[in-house]
Scaffold this active site. Sequence first.
Site, PDB file in Angstrom:
ATOM      1  N   ARG A 101     121.044  28.779  40.898  1.00 39.14           N
ATOM      2  CA  ARG A 101     121.140  30.060  40.186  1.00 39.14           C
ATOM      3  C   ARG A 101     121.749  31.118  41.088  1.00 39.14           C
ATOM      4  O   ARG A 101     122.579  31.927  40.646  1.00 39.14           O
ATOM      5  CB  ARG A 101     119.762  30.510  39.691  1.00 39.14           C
TER       6      ARG A 101
ATOM      7  N   CYS B  39     114.532  38.841  42.436  1.00 42.42           N
ATOM      8  CA  CYS B  39     114.608  37.496  41.852  1.00 42.42           C
ATOM      9  C   CYS B  39     115.298  37.640  40.504  1.00 42.42           C
ATOM     10  O   CYS B  39     116.229  38.415  40.362  1.00 42.42           O
ATOM     11  CB  CYS B  39     113.208  36.879  41.738  1.00 42.42           C
TER      12      CYS B  39
END
Length: 289
Positions: free
Chosen positions: A182, A241
């Site tokens: 990611r 995040c």
Amino acid sequence: MPLAQLIDSEQLSARLFQPNLRILDCRFALDDPDYGRHSYEQAHIPGAVFLDLEKDLSGPVVPGQTGRHPLPQPDELAARLRAAGLADDSEVVLYDDGPGAFAARAWWLLAWLGKRTGVYLLDGGYRAWCEAGGAVTDGPTSILPGDFEGSADDSLLIDAQQLLTRLEHPDLTLLDARALPRFLGEQEPIDPVAGHIPGARCVPFTENLDANGRFLPPKQLRARFDQQLADRPTDTLVAYCGSGVTACHNLFALCLAGYPLGKLYSGSWSEWITDPGRPVASSHRQKHD
């Protein structure tokens, strides 16, 4: 007393009915928002009160403006914690299924509101508790409201504009808690834009744990984060995040390792990408730009 503290299943079992102990069940699944509540209703640690990530530990999402899990309003969060029985002098144990990501979000929120002593994460979470033969119940928890007040300390936060102005600063240490695919932009199963904030370092929260899902010893965590900081000052560290949840796991691990509590970019990647004017980095862009 250290800001970040762990408790294991044996220790919790011995203290389970301590009068001022409050236990908060923070189980959740991103792909099934009802999972935590249903799991709690099926079985939980005796005395635990359930807190839902999206309903209790986050505020409402504003499409195009906020990330997926914006911070709750401090007064509303404090009221929810009082309803869960918290008093200013309560000892608090937080748990989720095991990795600690959702429990760490609750830990950070308590620290944000000023509750910085007597707060523990159950190492290994509910899974470890069950493996150790800990008692469980499917009955409701009846508890009197507490008197916890709390006051938000926004010095623990950095917003998108503040972060944008600091991206080129050599002292900035920006830690991304998401998995490497990611971070690189090779996979993005949740958010509409792939990649990471320029200058960030990929420090997956899962690597704070050993093969059994327990936190690494403080010395190992220290070595891990020493490598990321590389002699830069700790007061310029920022964690983020996907939505401000697993970043709290890195902040907790940093405190376990003996570092002071760093800043949280709570909107994180899912908020950053709501403004197309904010820069984005990815391996795909680097290959084709």
